[in-house]
Design a protein around this motif. Structure first.
Motif, PDB file in Angstrom:
ATOM      1  N   ARG A  69      -2.767  -2.086  -7.876  1.00  0.00           N
ATOM      2  CA  ARG A  69      -2.421  -1.480  -6.627  1.00  0.00           C
ATOM      3  C   ARG A  69      -1.569  -0.441  -6.603  1.00  0.00           C
ATOM      4  O   ARG A  69      -1.760   0.704  -6.005  1.00  0.00           O
ATOM      5  CB  ARG A  69      -2.082  -2.610  -5.560  1.00  0.00           C
TER       6      ARG A  69
ATOM      7  N   ASP B 224      -3.200   2.518  -8.247  1.00  0.00           N
ATOM      8  CA  ASP B 224      -4.244   3.261  -7.315  1.00  0.00           C
ATOM      9  C   ASP B 224      -3.464   4.045  -6.434  1.00  0.00           C
ATOM     10  O   ASP B 224      -3.924   5.241  -6.017  1.00  0.00           O
ATOM     11  CB  ASP B 224      -5.143   2.334  -6.561  1.00  0.00           C
ATOM     12  N   ASN B 225      -2.349   3.506  -5.987  1.00  0.00           N
ATOM     13  CA  ASN B 225      -1.573   4.353  -4.775  1.00  0.00           C
ATOM     14  C   ASN B 225      -0.911   5.560  -5.409  1.00  0.00           C
ATOM     15  O   ASN B 225      -0.919   6.535  -4.652  1.00  0.00           O
ATOM     16  CB  ASN B 225      -0.301   3.246  -4.319  1.00  0.00           C
TER      17      ASN B 225
ATOM     18  N   SER C  34       0.892  -1.161  -0.057  1.00  0.00           N
ATOM     19  CA  SER C  34      -0.079  -0.032  -0.003  1.00  0.00           C
ATOM     20  C   SER C  34       0.945   1.119   0.090  1.00  0.00           C
ATOM     21  O   SER C  34       0.460   2.275  -0.248  1.00  0.00           O
ATOM     22  CB  SER C  34      -1.105   0.057   1.092  1.00  0.00           C
TER      23      SER C  34
ATOM     24  N   GLU D  17      -2.523  -7.560 -10.349  1.00  0.00           N
ATOM     25  CA  GLU D  17      -2.911  -7.021  -9.077  1.00  0.00           C
ATOM     26  C   GLU D  17      -2.103  -6.113  -8.606  1.00  0.00           C
ATOM     27  O   GLU D  17      -2.467  -5.124  -8.064  1.00  0.00           O
ATOM     28  CB  GLU D  17      -3.269  -8.178  -8.166  1.00  0.00           C
TER      29      GLU D  17
END
Length: 279
Positions: A268, A271-272, A221, A264
């Motif tokens: 991710r 999106d971060n 994340s 994936e």
């Protein structure tokens, strides 16, 4: 015996969806290749990036003069967002009014999403360390004033970089350690302060085990991906001019280190980046 030709697959062959983000690139060649500084050349690079699954690219303007001279190169290319900062290697030649000019540019151009790349570089010019520190502090103050994310450049200067960030109370603020090349201990110090780190192409190099181990221990994340184009092309394109399309190979390597499916990981980290830069 003839030298064996290196196979260089097309990044589009990896089949990644168009959701990735190259968080840091110099699409105009960063002064290294002026042939890139045309709308046509940049457009071709961006088209190849889109075919390889890159949805957005962060282009870095190295100083207010570069922004003023180069902004129109990107007319009509809404997939590009911008960073603006004075590089530490340019600190000694920065003009007294440059930070004020940056402030004016941020006020006039909504495409500018972060202050960067800024920081310290003792690899190329340790003799200007004090000038670099002063300029770094001034630009951090601007980022705080404008409530903008920061992209930090730190080479052979991690201790001083962290000390300044701590002194100015930047823990927990939106900050990415651009072109991370450190070990697990440095990655942990960055994570402890709530910062992001951005992983470049050298993570794919076989001998770069410390970087691979550091990335393997990271929280996904907090990760972004970058090319730092035209530099640091990943395997199997190492030694060639880097460009955003090649980010796909970095993503596959990082996904493997983290035990994630490449698509994936790609989504991710994209999106971060979108959250970090408020895209």
């Amino acid at each position: 015996m003839a030298k064996r030709k290196t196979e260089r697959p097309d990044p589009s062959s990896l089949g990644l969806p168009r959701v990735g983000v190259d968080s840091h690139a110099h699409l105009d060649g960063a002064g290294e290749d002026r042939a890139m500084a045309t709308p046509e050349a940049i457009g071709a690079v961006l088209d190849r990036a889109a075919a390889a699954g890159v949805a957005q690219v962060g282009h870095v303007f190295l100083g207010p003069a570069a922004h003023a001279a180069g902004r129109e190169l990107f007319a009509g290319r809404d997939e590009v967002f911008f960073l603006l900062g004075i590089h530490p290697c340019d600190a000694a030649k920065a003009a007294p009014g440059d930070v004020a000019a940056m402030e004016a540019a941020f006020g006039a151009d909504a495409g500018l999403r972060a202050v960067g790349e800024i920081g310290l570089d003792y690899y190329w010019d340790a003799g200007t360390a004090e000038v670099q520190k002063a300029l770094f502090r001034d630009q951090l103050a601007l980022a705080r004033q404008l409530d903008l994310p920061v992209a930090v450049h730190s080479r052979d200067a991690a201790a001083d970089t962290l000390a300044i960030l701590d002194d100015l109370g930047f823990a927990g603020r939106p900050l990415v350690w651009h072109c991370f090349g450190g070990d697990a201990a440095l990655a942990a110090e960055i994570a402890r302060r709530g910062f992001h780190l951005s992983v470049p192409g050298p993570v794919t190099y076989a001998k770069n085990t410390a970087l691979a181990e550091a990335v393997a221990g990271c929280d996904p994340s907090r990760l972004l991906l970058e090319t730092d184009a035209p530099y640091l092309a990943p395997e199997p394109w190492r030694g060639k001019r880097n460009e955003p399309a090649l980010l796909a190979f970095t993503a596959v390597r990082v996904a493997g280190l983290l035990g994630l499916d490449p698509a994936e990981l790609w989504r991710r980290t994209g999106d971060n980046a979108r959250a970090f830069f408020r895209l």
